[in-house]
Design an enzyme around this catalytic site. Structure first.
Site, mmCIF file in Angstrom:
data_model
loop_
_atom_site.group_PDB
_atom_site.id
_atom_site.type_symbol
_atom_site.label_atom_id
_atom_site.label_comp_id
_atom_site.label_asym_id
_atom_site.label_seq_id
_atom_site.Cartn_x
_atom_site.Cartn_y
_atom_site.Cartn_z
ATOM 1 C CG ASP A 58 9.434 18.044 80.703
ATOM 2 O OD1 ASP A 58 8.406 17.953 81.416
ATOM 3 O OD2 ASP A 58 10.346 17.210 80.720
ATOM 4 C CB CYS B 176 4.993 52.471 53.915
ATOM 5 S SG CYS B 176 3.883 52.654 52.506
ATOM 6 C CG ASP C 150 6.237 19.183 84.822
ATOM 7 O OD1 ASP C 150 5.584 18.465 85.601
ATOM 8 O OD2 ASP C 150 7.185 18.775 84.135
ATOM 9 C CG ASP D 184 3.924 19.323 81.573
ATOM 10 O OD1 ASP D 184 3.340 19.183 82.662
ATOM 11 O OD2 ASP D 184 5.120 19.041 81.392
ATOM 12 C CB CYS E 228 4.781 48.888 49.915
ATOM 13 S SG CYS E 228 5.128 50.589 49.456
#
Length: 786
Positions: free
Chosen positions: A594, A12, A406, A598, A15
């Protein structure tokens, strides 16, 4: 040093926290990330300060096991579970046989003791982990299970050896709790493997061997022995060993495991190929350009694993609740025991209710609610060619109001293609091809892709900057260039120029002496899926906004083709960033780009998407990488985020609701009013079911698929079709290009699936079939389901 280790014994979120603390306190560890679903720890440590053995010892002291070196070991967990289950069934016969009229001899209770003791010894790891965590004041689920089993066992020993016939033995409870939890964990483990299947599957794509070409011989070598610039032979059906460039041959490459695109891609000399993708039908030679740790596939695996180890805000809330949960449950169990002893003075009843509280409580469901969903989501995304670098955006992407795009390289291919040709003289093709073959300019590459056969040998050749190409042969002057060059040698038709300006085309005129031989129109064309992508965003009530450095006329034309209402032209990187920040005041903003220009806007956006053909800086600034280069995947990402957050909310609600309802029932709150109580064994079963439910629910995220779209979005108006035979001729000519086509005689039009064919290719195919192309236009995107 950074290394990933398997960690055994984690059940869990507590742990997970315990292992993380143990590693960070070992000394020399600078960072540690725990993946509960894959039971792995990504540890960054200084080898000069701490050894792997010391790390393993620190984890062992916390009650868990750090696996330094993996071996093909026997499935011990499954073996123990099967043996324990058989022993428990026998134990149940002796403990409950009298309920079915079976006579159980008096010594049967000693057989129960022996069988129960064996089961506890076989599953002693629960006791070891549970009590060790309890002693460290960080109790986990194993603490609840082991405490319940231990108390049942000690109580039964007391009853057995005190010969007190007024109380029942609880040996079957002490053993059954361990077995039920083991079965639940085994099923849970299988569901975890399903959740992590995509990440594991990506790793298996890397081939084990490669066909190295050395001294004109082919040698089979291990993949790890490949070096940069090695030449490998890849036969049909084989996987490409590492990223590289084709230096010989051509083939179709199946890149679906990387990009999510089902259609194979044609690849030839000088094209890049990705390691792990499959060569379908041609033998190729590939020059290795990246080592094993730098390949596209290795980066995807690494980033996807890191994403599954990261926490999103809602998960941190669940972790905080879980950290106090077990203490609260133990307190409730103790309070339950005391209150029932005061109310009924019945030790057995009080013990039954207290044990039920311990084993019915489920911190696992709460701890797994979010990471299970995140892992399935990132895995599904990777399988579909969408790489999530920052999982926190899963909480945001579904609420986007604006997506800013873009233009160049994002909406368009960032590659010039011939759109139309006007030939005024038969010499046109030979002259333009012969000139452009001598240039490396992007325009020249676009032209020679269509006209590769020129063979005129010129006496001299000159490339004039900002004008074009000039050559001589004998007394003849040959040229190919823009308006500035053409006006020096020939007279231009203003209609030709106006057409270029109207459509924002680049144009190259070709001439011989004072005669204009023809004109080529070129443009950076839209990606095949761009129209569909914009329509898809609008369908999801998201406003697309296009930003471009192009002039107003070009921006307006592109926006019209895409059906984008809001666009900005002549923008700088700072302008894009300003638009992002302005729109953020009105809602969540996504940015798709890209390039370097940008990067600022990508960093400012709430969610940033980089297309895979972009620059490294765009990658670094983004939250999501679109491996297929298609912005249609933005819609897929939005759908995935919405579904993921819905599943997380369902899981968290279930985990909290389950504990809020069943803990009071187990404590006997409704016993007096409705005679409602739970046996500890039933409690253990429901606890296991709760975790299994959470994991199974998370797997439903895999139902999110990329949209099935109909992109019959090129409409070709054709003159000359007179009958159905004409229709068949046109359809056959276009299908030969690889297009999906529907031809209508009544409308005089052909509708094509935009498979990347240029307008010039379409026009030539129809012309060769004997018909005339009047116009080629874009049709609006439609969904197949509409």
């Amino acid at each position: 040093m950074e290394k990933t280790y398997e960690v055994k014994g984690m059940t869990c979120v507590i742990c997970k926290s315990n292992v993380e603390k143990a590693l960070k306190n070992a000394g020399g560890v600078s960072d540690c990330k725990i993946n509960l679903l894959e039971n792995e720890a990504l540890v960054t440590f200084d080898e000069n300060i701490v050894t792997e053995e010391k790390l393993a010892e620190a984890v062992k002291n916390a009650g868990y096991e750090l696996v330094i070196s993996k071996t093909n070991e026997f499935d011990y967990q499954k073996f123990i579970m099967i043996i324990s289950s058989v022993l428990v069934l026998i134990l149940m016969c002796f403990s409950m046989g009298h309920m079915f009229g079976i006579h159980i001899p008096d010594y049967g209770k000693y057989i129960q003791l022996i069988l129960c003791t064996i089961v506890i010894i076989l599953n002693i790891h629960y006791y070891r982990s549970g009590f060790r965590s309890l002693f460290h004041l960080s109790p986990n689920m194993d603490s609840l299970v082991s405490l319940s089993s231990f108390v049942s066992y000690i109580y039964s020993l007391y009853v057995l050896f005190s010969n007190n016939s007024n109380y029942h033995l609880y040996f079957e409870t002490a053993a059954m709790v361990l077995v039920i939890v083991s079965i639940g964990k085994y099923i849970e483990g299988n569901n975890k493997k399903k959740a992590a299947k995509t990440i594991r599957g990506l790793a298996t794509l890397i081939p084990m061997q490669a066909n190295l070409i050395s001294d004109n011989e082919v040698k089979i070598i291990p993949i790890d022995d490949l070096k940069m610039n090695d030449i490998v032979l890849v036969k049909p059906g084989e996987s490409i060993p590492q990223d590289g460039i084709i230096i010989s041959g051509s083939s179709q490459i199946d890149e679906s495991m990387i990009t999510g695109e089902s259609l194979p891609r044609n690849k030839t000399v000088d094209d890049e190929v990705i390691g792990g993708t499959v060569n379908i039908n041609g033998e190729i030679k590939v020059k290795v350009t990246r080592n094993a740790t730098q390949t596209t596939l290795s980066k995807i695996i690494s980033l996807t694993k890191q994403a599954t180890m990261s926490k999103i805000p809602v998960e941190r809330f669940a972790d905080i609740v879980s950290n106090y949960f077990v203490f609260a449950v133990m307190g409730i169990a103790l309070l339950t025991f005391v209150l029932w002893m005061i109310i009924d003075k019945d030790l057995e009843k009080a013990l039954n209710f207290a044990l039920s509280v311990l084993v019915i409580s489920c911190p696992c469901a709460l701890g797994l609610a979010t990471p299970a969903a995140v892992m399935v989501a990132t895995g599904n995304a990777a399988r579909n060619g969408v790489l999530i670098k920052n999982p926190e955006i899963l909480e945001i992407a579904g609420n986007l109001k604006y997506v800013i795009l873009d233009k160049t390289g994002t909406l368009t291919k960032n590659r010039l293609e011939i759109i139309d040709v006007k030939e005024y003289d038969p010499e046109f093709s030979q002259v333009i091809s012969s000139l452009e073959k001598r240039s490396n300019h992007p325009i020249a590459k676009a032209i020679t892709a269509v006209y590769p056969e020129g063979n005129i040998e010129f006496n001299d050749f000159e490339q004039i900057s900002a004008e074009g190409l000039l050559a001589h042969k004998g007394e003849d002057t040959f040229y190919a260039g823009n308006r500035k060059m053409l006006e020096k040698y020939t007279k231009l038709n203003e209609k030709d120029v106006a057409e270029a300006e109207k459509n924002s085309y680049s144009f190259i005129g070709v001439g011989k002496n004072d005669k204009l031989l023809g004109i080529v129109y070129l443009a950076d064309v839209l990606k095949d899926t761009s129209i569909a992508a914009i329509a898809s965003l609008k369908k999801r009530k998201i406003v697309p906004i296009m930003c471009t450095g192009d002039n107003e006329l070009t921006a307006k034309n592109i926006a019209a083709k895409l059906d984008i209402d809001e666009y900005l032209s002549s923008v700088t990187p700072q302008d894009k960033n300003r638009v992002v920040n302005e729109k953020k005041k009105d809602g969540k903003v996504g940015m798709v780009g890209d390039g370097v220009n940008d990067a600022i806007a990508l960093s400012s956006a709430d969610v940033s998407f980089a297309v895979a053909n972009g620059t490294d800086i765009a990658y670094a600034s983004s939250d999501v990488v679109l491996m297929s280069n298609s912005i249609l995947d933005v819609s897929f990402m939005i759908d995935l985020a919405r579904k993921t957050m819905k599943i997380i909310r369902q899981n968290l609600f279930w985990a909290l609701f389950y504990n809020a309802i069943f803990i009071p029932v187990a404590a006997g709150v409704f016993y007096k009013s409705f005679n409602l109580s739970l046996n500890p064994m039933i409690g253990a079963m429901t606890m296991s079911v709760s975790s299994i439910f959470v994991l199974s629910n998370a797997l439903r995220i895999n139902s999110i698929k990329k949209e099935e779209i109909k992109t019959m979005n090129k409409v070709v108006t054709i003159e000359g079709m007179m009958c159905e035979k004409c229709v068949a001729h046109v359809a056959e000519a276009l299908k030969a290009l690889g297009a999906e086509v529907k031809v209508s005689l009544e409308e005089g039009k052909a509708y094509l699936n935009d498979t990347g064919l240029t307008d010039q290719q379409i026009k030539e195919a129809v012309t060769e079939a004997g018909y005339n192309v009047v116009a080629i236009e874009y049709e609006r995107y439609t969904d197949k389901n509409e």
